[in-house]
Design a protein around this motif. Structure first.
Motif, PDB file in Angstrom:
ATOM      1  N   ASP A   1       0.831  -1.203   0.000  1.00  0.00           N
ATOM      2  CA  ASP A   1       0.000   0.000   0.000  1.00  0.00           C
ATOM      3  C   ASP A   1       0.867   1.255   0.000  1.00  0.00           C
ATOM      4  O   ASP A   1       0.597   2.216  -0.726  1.00  0.00           O
ATOM      5  N   VAL A   2       1.901   1.249   0.847  1.00  0.00           N
ATOM      6  CA  VAL A   2       2.813   2.392   0.915  1.00  0.00           C
ATOM      7  C   VAL A   2       3.491   2.601  -0.434  1.00  0.00           C
ATOM      8  O   VAL A   2       3.611   3.727  -0.926  1.00  0.00           O
ATOM      9  N   HIS A   3       3.916   1.510  -1.055  1.00  0.00           N
ATOM     10  CA  HIS A   3       4.593   1.592  -2.360  1.00  0.00           C
ATOM     11  C   HIS A   3       3.654   2.170  -3.418  1.00  0.00           C
ATOM     12  O   HIS A   3       4.068   3.013  -4.230  1.00  0.00           O
ATOM     13  N   SER A   4       2.403   1.733  -3.407  1.00  0.00           N
ATOM     14  CA  SER A   4       1.435   2.222  -4.399  1.00  0.00           C
ATOM     15  C   SER A   4       1.107   3.698  -4.178  1.00  0.00           C
ATOM     16  O   SER A   4       0.971   4.460  -5.136  1.00  0.00           O
TER      17      SER A   4
ATOM     18  N   PHE B   1       5.490  -7.805  10.058  1.00  0.00           N
ATOM     19  CA  PHE B   1       6.719  -8.173   9.355  1.00  0.00           C
ATOM     20  C   PHE B   1       7.232  -6.955   8.606  1.00  0.00           C
ATOM     21  O   PHE B   1       6.459  -6.118   8.139  1.00  0.00           O
ATOM     22  N   TYR B   2       8.556  -6.840   8.524  1.00  0.00           N
ATOM     23  CA  TYR B   2       9.185  -5.846   7.662  1.00  0.00           C
ATOM     24  C   TYR B   2      10.430  -6.489   7.074  1.00  0.00           C
ATOM     25  O   TYR B   2      11.193  -7.140   7.790  1.00  0.00           O
ATOM     26  N   TRP B   3      10.636  -6.300   5.822  1.00  0.00           N
ATOM     27  CA  TRP B   3      11.721  -7.005   5.131  1.00  0.00           C
ATOM     28  C   TRP B   3      13.102  -6.687   5.718  1.00  0.00           C
ATOM     29  O   TRP B   3      14.015  -7.509   5.660  1.00  0.00           O
ATOM     30  N   ASP B   4      13.253  -5.523   6.343  1.00  0.00           N
ATOM     31  CA  ASP B   4      14.559  -5.095   6.839  1.00  0.00           C
ATOM     32  C   ASP B   4      14.711  -5.285   8.348  1.00  0.00           C
ATOM     33  O   ASP B   4      15.509  -4.590   8.982  1.00  0.00           O
ATOM     34  N   LEU B   5      14.014  -6.248   8.921  1.00  0.00           N
ATOM     35  CA  LEU B   5      14.066  -6.469  10.373  1.00  0.00           C
ATOM     36  C   LEU B   5      15.360  -7.129  10.826  1.00  0.00           C
ATOM     37  O   LEU B   5      15.962  -6.747  11.826  1.00  0.00           O
ATOM     38  N   ASN B   6      15.782  -8.174  10.110  1.00  0.00           N
ATOM     39  CA  ASN B   6      16.945  -8.955  10.541  1.00  0.00           C
ATOM     40  C   ASN B   6      17.537  -9.693   9.339  1.00  0.00           C
ATOM     41  O   ASN B   6      17.034  -9.565   8.210  1.00  0.00           O
ATOM     42  N   ASP B   7      18.597 -10.437   9.573  1.00  0.00           N
ATOM     43  CA  ASP B   7      19.281 -11.136   8.471  1.00  0.00           C
ATOM     44  C   ASP B   7      18.362 -12.117   7.749  1.00  0.00           C
ATOM     45  O   ASP B   7      18.386 -12.217   6.520  1.00  0.00           O
TER      46      ASP B   7
ATOM     47  N   LEU C   1       4.830  -1.496  15.888  1.00  0.00           N
ATOM     48  CA  LEU C   1       4.235  -0.211  15.547  1.00  0.00           C
ATOM     49  C   LEU C   1       5.223   0.478  14.620  1.00  0.00           C
ATOM     50  O   LEU C   1       6.389   0.661  14.979  1.00  0.00           O
ATOM     51  N   VAL C   2       4.771   0.824  13.406  1.00  0.00           N
ATOM     52  CA  VAL C   2       5.664   1.450  12.442  1.00  0.00           C
ATOM     53  C   VAL C   2       5.126   2.817  12.034  1.00  0.00           C
ATOM     54  O   VAL C   2       3.931   3.098  12.147  1.00  0.00           O
ATOM     55  N   GLN C   3       6.030   3.659  11.579  1.00  0.00           N
ATOM     56  CA  GLN C   3       5.661   4.940  10.991  1.00  0.00           C
ATOM     57  C   GLN C   3       6.320   5.028   9.622  1.00  0.00           C
ATOM     58  O   GLN C   3       7.491   4.658   9.458  1.00  0.00           O
TER      59      GLN C   3
ATOM     60  N   GLU D   1      13.907  10.793   4.252  1.00  0.00           N
ATOM     61  CA  GLU D   1      14.470   9.828   5.203  1.00  0.00           C
ATOM     62  C   GLU D   1      14.802   8.486   4.554  1.00  0.00           C
ATOM     63  O   GLU D   1      15.583   7.710   5.088  1.00  0.00           O
ATOM     64  N   SER D   2      14.179   8.202   3.426  1.00  0.00           N
ATOM     65  CA  SER D   2      14.352   6.910   2.760  1.00  0.00           C
ATOM     66  C   SER D   2      15.674   6.905   1.997  1.00  0.00           C
ATOM     67  O   SER D   2      15.901   7.730   1.117  1.00  0.00           O
ATOM     68  N   LYS D   3      16.543   5.949   2.351  1.00  0.00           N
ATOM     69  CA  LYS D   3      17.891   5.916   1.780  1.00  0.00           C
ATOM     70  C   LYS D   3      18.026   4.974   0.595  1.00  0.00           C
ATOM     71  O   LYS D   3      18.901   5.155  -0.252  1.00  0.00           O
ATOM     72  N   THR D   4      17.187   3.942   0.535  1.00  0.00           N
ATOM     73  CA  THR D   4      17.268   2.957  -0.539  1.00  0.00           C
ATOM     74  C   THR D   4      15.854   2.600  -0.993  1.00  0.00           C
ATOM     75  O   THR D   4      14.871   2.880  -0.275  1.00  0.00           O
ATOM     76  N   PRO D   5      15.681   1.975  -2.155  1.00  0.00           N
ATOM     77  CA  PRO D   5      14.346   1.523  -2.574  1.00  0.00           C
ATOM     78  C   PRO D   5      13.712   0.612  -1.526  1.00  0.00           C
ATOM     79  O   PRO D   5      14.385  -0.235  -0.950  1.00  0.00           O
ATOM     80  N   TRP D   6      12.457   0.828  -1.246  1.00  0.00           N
ATOM     81  CA  TRP D   6      11.668   0.056  -0.289  1.00  0.00           C
ATOM     82  C   TRP D   6      12.093   0.302   1.173  1.00  0.00           C
ATOM     83  O   TRP D   6      11.684  -0.427   2.070  1.00  0.00           O
ATOM     84  N   ASP D   7      12.883   1.329   1.409  1.00  0.00           N
ATOM     85  CA  ASP D   7      13.233   1.736   2.774  1.00  0.00           C
ATOM     86  C   ASP D   7      12.131   2.666   3.262  1.00  0.00           C
ATOM     87  O   ASP D   7      12.255   3.888   3.225  1.00  0.00           O
ATOM     88  N   TYR D   8      11.023   2.053   3.727  1.00  0.00           N
ATOM     89  CA  TYR D   8       9.808   2.807   3.973  1.00  0.00           C
ATOM     90  C   TYR D   8       9.435   2.980   5.449  1.00  0.00           C
ATOM     91  O   TYR D   8       8.723   3.911   5.797  1.00  0.00           O
ATOM     92  N   TYR D   9       9.854   2.066   6.323  1.00  0.00           N
ATOM     93  CA  TYR D   9       9.345   2.066   7.696  1.00  0.00           C
ATOM     94  C   TYR D   9      10.398   2.511   8.700  1.00  0.00           C
ATOM     95  O   TYR D   9      11.587   2.227   8.557  1.00  0.00           O
ATOM     96  N   ARG D  10       9.888   3.155   9.735  1.00  0.00           N
ATOM     97  CA  ARG D  10      10.653   3.340  10.962  1.00  0.00           C
ATOM     98  C   ARG D  10       9.956   2.517  12.038  1.00  0.00           C
ATOM     99  O   ARG D  10       8.758   2.698  12.264  1.00  0.00           O
ATOM    100  N   ILE D  11      10.680   1.600  12.665  1.00  0.00           N
ATOM    101  CA  ILE D  11      10.082   0.782  13.724  1.00  0.00           C
ATOM    102  C   ILE D  11      10.023   1.628  14.997  1.00  0.00           C
ATOM    103  O   ILE D  11      11.044   1.967  15.583  1.00  0.00           O
ATOM    104  N   VAL D  12       8.828   1.967  15.408  1.00  0.00           N
ATOM    105  CA  VAL D  12       8.635   2.806  16.596  1.00  0.00           C
ATOM    106  C   VAL D  12       8.703   1.968  17.866  1.00  0.00           C
ATOM    107  O   VAL D  12       9.300   2.369  18.860  1.00  0.00           O
ATOM    108  N   LYS D  13       8.098   0.787  17.791  1.00  0.00           N
ATOM    109  CA  LYS D  13       8.048  -0.063  18.988  1.00  0.00           C
ATOM    110  C   LYS D  13       7.859  -1.518  18.574  1.00  0.00           C
ATOM    111  O   LYS D  13       7.105  -1.813  17.635  1.00  0.00           O
ATOM    112  N   THR D  14       8.536  -2.423  19.273  1.00  0.00           N
ATOM    113  CA  THR D  14       8.311  -3.857  19.116  1.00  0.00           C
ATOM    114  C   THR D  14       7.460  -4.324  20.285  1.00  0.00           C
ATOM    115  O   THR D  14       7.814  -4.111  21.446  1.00  0.00           O
ATOM    116  N   VAL D  15       6.320  -4.931  19.974  1.00  0.00           N
ATOM    117  CA  VAL D  15       5.386  -5.370  21.009  1.00  0.00           C
ATOM    118  C   VAL D  15       5.360  -6.897  21.031  1.00  0.00           C
ATOM    119  O   VAL D  15       4.971  -7.528  20.046  1.00  0.00           O
ATOM    120  N   PRO D  16       5.806  -7.529  22.121  1.00  0.00           N
ATOM    121  CA  PRO D  16       5.789  -8.994  22.205  1.00  0.00           C
ATOM    122  C   PRO D  16       4.376  -9.539  21.971  1.00  0.00           C
ATOM    123  O   PRO D  16       3.375  -8.901  22.317  1.00  0.00           O
TER     124      PRO D  16
END
Length: 402
Positions: free
Chosen positions: A260-263, A278-284, A361-363, A369-384
């Motif tokens: 949706d963000v990309h569109s 899920f976010y593609w840039d979370l971890n390895d 929670l993402v913003q 702020e976006s440095k590369t293609p698909w660099d769209y989210y800032r992780i505000v908080k991780t909620v278990p």
């Protein structure tokens, strides 16, 4: 004589072994059915990407399970429960499909999982979120894998109320998923000390949101919550900006995805808060999966597509661990094993069939702020997961012992 007896036993074992191996996998093949939206308003979030995610899971598993081939079949449900129901029955009765997956659209999921339970066949919901799926309508053979409407509301709405969003107005799609989002959101907002000033429901799919946005604007609510998904969410956000609504009110998408963000583009979507799983840039692991997905699809995976990968991979691991594709044995294995893959870390399946895992929670970033293609989210908080989802004690699932 002793040698003759041993030889006879060896011959007997050899003759029985192939038949025994065949019994471990019904019909000598494991069939995975993917019922998804291939052409409608949710196709970017699930659709061809979810089919690809299924293929990647099968590839990563090795293409066979217990020495038997794995086959994928798929169909477009057109977001209609009757089409999905007819296909589920045909797949089970005629085509001997072992597990039915994705099931985007809550109406489709609820219809399909009921048939699965009647016929003792596993269903894995990765694309639908109504709490009823693992609540009052839960079944012994169904798994609710990616998200639910309570978690979507709980993670984002609490934070928005805490940030000053004390009054809300809901614009909701008039079907099971939209109702669930609105109802769960209302509950969370009120529990957090906020108020709900009103709501409007529209027939899905929606294209002209002008009258609903005018009502939201007139309400004076600090937050306008969109209880919808896919292209409906995109259209509502665009029109909200055109109306100037975002100048005085905060628009919150209760379900939004990277597709949706990309569109929309960062210029339109920047600043939006919402819950993600899920976010593609979370971890390895997420980056590795996402890059393979991108090579074939030319888009980064949504949470629903990554969740489909996880569900299918988990199903195949359970078949391997159980030594059979028997429904009851596989269900038992899925419920007992931890989920660790590109989608979830230390996930676990509860008695109600819900897979519990971290939410975020993402913003959405501003273009600068976006440095590369698909660099769209800032992780505000991780909620278990234990904090994101409603507790098992509050579950309405009849399988849960109180």
């Amino acid at each position: 004589m002793k040698k003759l007896i041993c030889s006879a036993i060896s011959i007997l074992i050899a003759s029985v072994a192939p038949a025994h191996a065949q019994e471990k996998v019904s019909d000598g093949i494991v069939k995975i059915g993917v019922i998804t939206d291939l052409s409608g308003l949710y196709s970017d979030n699930v659709g061809p990407g979810s089919v690809l995610a299924t293929r990647l899971a099968v590839e990563d598993f090795g293409g066979k399970v217990l020495g038997k081939p794995i086959e994928i079949v798929t169909i477009d449900h057109h977001n209609k429960a009757d089409i999905a129901s007819a296909k589920v029955r045909e797949w089970i009765d005629r085509d001997k499909v072992d597990v039915i997956t994705e099931l985007g659209s809550s109406a489709v999921a609820l219809a399909a999982m009921k048939i699965g339970a009647e016929k003792n066949r596993i269903t894995m919901v990765t694309g639908a979120g109504a709490t009823r799926i693992s609540g009052e309508d839960c079944t012994p053979t169904n798994f609710h894998w990616v998200y639910d409407t309570f978690a979507l509301a709980n993670v984002a709405s609490k934070e928005m109320v805490a940030r000053g969003g004390s009054s809300w107005f809901y614009i909701a799609a008039d079907y099971a998923f939209g109702h669930a989002l609105e109802n769960d959101g209302t509950r969370v907002v009120k529990d957090a000390g906020g108020t709900v000033l009103g709501s409007a429901r529209y027939p899905m799919p929606g294209s002209d949101f002008s009258s609903y946005l005018l009502r939201a604007q007139a309400s004076g609510a600090k937050v306008v919550a969109l209880a919808n998904a896919g292209m409906d969410t995109q259209n509502a956000i665009k029109q909200a900006k055109e109306f100037g609504l975002t100048q005085k009110q905060q628009v919150v998408a209760m379900l939004m995805s990277i597709a949706d963000v990309h569109s929309l583009g960062l210029e339109q979507a920047q600043g939006m808060y919402f819950t993600e799983t899920f976010y593609w840039d979370l971890n390895d692991d997420s980056r590795k999966f996402a890059r393979r997905f991108f090579e074939k699809h030319k888009r980064m995976p949504t949470a629903l597509q990554a969740g489909q990968y996880s569900a299918v991979l988990s199903y195949l691991k359970a078949v391997q661990a159980a030594g059979t594709d028997d429904t009851n044995a596989v269900v038992s294995k899925i419920r007992s094993m931890p989920i660790n893959d590109a989608f979830a870390k230390n996930g676990k399946v509860r008695a109600d069939g819900k897979m519990i895992h971290d939410n975020y929670l993402v913003q959405v970033k501003a273009p600068k702020e976006s440095k590369t293609p698909w660099d769209y989210y800032r992780i505000v908080k991780t909620v278990p997961g234990e904090q994101a989802y409603s507790s098992l004690a509050d579950s309405k699932c009849p399988l849960v012992k109180k």
